[in-house]
Design a protein around this motif. Structure first.
Motif, short mmCIF file in Angstrom:
data_model
loop_
_atom_site.label_atom_id
_atom_site.label_comp_id
_atom_site.label_asym_id
_atom_site.label_seq_id
_atom_site.Cartn_x
_atom_site.Cartn_y
_atom_site.Cartn_z
N ILE A 192 0.93 -1.22 -0.04
CA ILE A 192 0.12 0.08 0.01
C ILE A 192 0.77 1.24 0.00
CG2 ILE A 192 -1.67 1.09 1.27
CD1 ILE A 192 -2.98 -1.28 2.40
N ARG A 193 1.81 1.18 0.94
CA ARG A 193 2.86 2.32 0.94
C ARG A 193 3.20 2.75 -0.38
NH1 ARG A 193 6.14 0.32 3.93
NH2 ARG A 193 4.97 0.60 6.02
N ASP A 194 3.85 1.72 -0.91
CA ASP A 194 4.60 1.99 -2.61
C ASP A 194 3.53 2.30 -3.55
OD1 ASP A 194 6.88 1.02 -1.64
OD2 ASP A 194 6.42 -0.98 -2.28
N ALA A 195 2.22 1.56 -3.43
CA ALA A 195 1.28 2.21 -4.22
C ALA A 195 0.75 3.87 -3.95
CB ALA A 195 0.07 1.53 -4.19
N MET A 200 -1.43 6.34 -6.24
CA MET A 200 -2.53 6.08 -6.11
C MET A 200 -3.48 6.62 -4.91
SD MET A 200 -3.75 2.16 -4.96
CE MET A 200 -3.23 1.43 -6.66
N SER A 201 -4.61 7.03 -4.94
CA SER A 201 -5.60 7.67 -3.42
C SER A 201 -5.72 6.74 -2.51
CB SER A 201 -7.03 8.10 -4.54
OG SER A 201 -7.64 7.13 -4.56
N PRO A 202 -5.75 7.32 -1.66
CA PRO A 202 -5.97 6.41 -0.26
C PRO A 202 -7.32 5.75 -0.34
CG PRO A 202 -5.36 8.66 0.33
CD PRO A 202 -5.83 8.59 -1.27
N LEU A 203 -8.42 6.01 -1.02
CA LEU A 203 -9.52 5.34 -1.23
C LEU A 203 -9.29 4.32 -2.25
CD1 LEU A 203 -12.39 4.58 -0.37
CD2 LEU A 203 -13.21 6.19 -1.93
N GLU A 204 -8.62 4.53 -3.32
CA GLU A 204 -8.32 3.68 -4.33
C GLU A 204 -7.56 2.43 -3.57
OE1 GLU A 204 -6.51 3.01 -8.93
OE2 GLU A 204 -6.41 5.17 -7.80
N TYR A 206 -7.41 1.41 -0.60
CA TYR A 206 -8.17 0.70 0.41
C TYR A 206 -9.02 -0.25 -0.15
CZ TYR A 206 -12.14 -0.68 3.50
OH TYR A 206 -12.98 -1.12 4.08
N GLU A 207 -9.55 0.22 -1.35
CA GLU A 207 -10.67 -0.87 -2.32
C GLU A 207 -9.74 -1.87 -3.01
OE1 GLU A 207 -12.49 2.00 -4.83
OE2 GLU A 207 -14.06 2.43 -3.35
N ARG A 208 -8.39 -1.56 -3.23
CA ARG A 208 -7.57 -2.60 -3.99
C ARG A 208 -7.08 -3.56 -2.89
NH1 ARG A 208 -2.81 -1.50 -8.24
NH2 ARG A 208 -4.78 -0.69 -9.30
N PHE A 209 -6.68 -3.15 -1.54
CA PHE A 209 -5.81 -4.08 -1.00
C PHE A 209 -6.84 -4.33 0.20
CE2 PHE A 209 -2.59 -1.64 -2.89
CZ PHE A 209 -1.65 -2.58 -3.44
N GLY A 210 -8.02 -3.99 0.54
CA GLY A 210 -8.84 -4.36 1.58
C GLY A 210 -8.44 -3.73 2.99
N THR A 211 -7.57 -2.86 2.85
CA THR A 211 -7.13 -2.41 4.32
C THR A 211 -6.34 -1.04 4.13
OG1 THR A 211 -5.97 -2.93 6.42
CG2 THR A 211 -4.79 -3.57 4.29
N PHE A 212 -6.26 -0.05 5.17
CA PHE A 212 -5.22 0.90 5.10
C PHE A 212 -4.82 1.14 6.48
CE2 PHE A 212 -4.37 5.47 4.39
CZ PHE A 212 -3.84 5.34 3.11
#
Length: 212
Positions: A192-195, A200-204, A206-212
């Motif tokens: 997530i950090r790399d993305a 990548m937006s925070p919401l995107e 979250y939607e891709r990885f299922g967590t934040f």
């Protein structure tokens, strides 16, 4: 397992425990590392004590020294002191534990000899610092019994992990499950950090990885 717990952030462990419905596993935020950079991980050796105004210094110190000698290697001594004024741990106690390979100490109480303990390198987490000795004012009442610090019940042999964020207790029966899930979470958070760094937006994320 101790080596693996030692490198997993406490935040990841707490997130996993929260997901499992165990939401009272973090010790009060007033319990802090004695020095920057200290990190501790190991099974709990629990200690309980109480205020005791007495004249028997010899009897009180013997109880404390006997307790220190009982802490097994690679364990964390976890104190519930039920007292808010004295230092329940100091440099000679730390030297004794370090010499025998004890992982560290977590104290719902006080500590002294800060500079000497920091130089020794034993990880110590404590609620306050004071020069006042506890021997005249406090005594050990039990070891290896369930204790409660804040809202957290700590059983002997639970896992205790502390870093710059605080201290978390992982119930022994859940240790393997929580450790694997926390390690997986750390890997996901790295992705997530790399993305996010790549735009990548925070919401995107979250939607891709299922967590934040």
């Amino acid at each position: 397992m101790r080596g693996r717990f030692a490198v997993v952030p406490t935040a990841a462990l707490v997130d996993v425990l929260d997901d499992l419905g165990r939401r009272e596993q973090t010790l009060p935020p007033s319990i802090r590392p004695l020095a920057a950079g200290m990190r501790v991980a190991g099974r709990a050796f629990t200690v309980e004590g109480r205020p005791s105004e007495h004249d028997d210094w010899d009897g009180a110190i013997r109880k404390t020294l006997r307790m220190l000698g009982e802490v097994p290697p690679e364990h964390v001594a976890v104190y519930q002191c039920h007292q808010e004024r004295s230092a329940h741990f100091g440099e000679l106690s730390a030297t004794s534990l370090a010499r025998r390979g004890v992982a560290g100490c977590v104290i719902d109480g006080g500590c002294r000899d800060v500079r000497l303990i920091e130089a020794l390198g034993l990880p110590v987490f404590t609620r306050f610092v004071t020069p006042e000795d506890s021997t005249w004012r406090w005594e050990v009442t039990a070891t290896q019994v369930p204790i409660t610090i804040g809202t957290v019940r700590i059983e002997p042999e639970d896992w205790v992990v502390g870093d710059e964020d605080g201290v978390v207790v992982v119930p022994g029966a859940l240790a393997a499950e929580v450790l694997v899930a926390a390690e997986t979470k750390v890997g996901t958070e790295n992705a997530i950090r790399d993305a996010v760094r790549d735009g990548m937006s925070p919401l995107e994320a979250y939607e891709r990885f299922g967590t934040f």
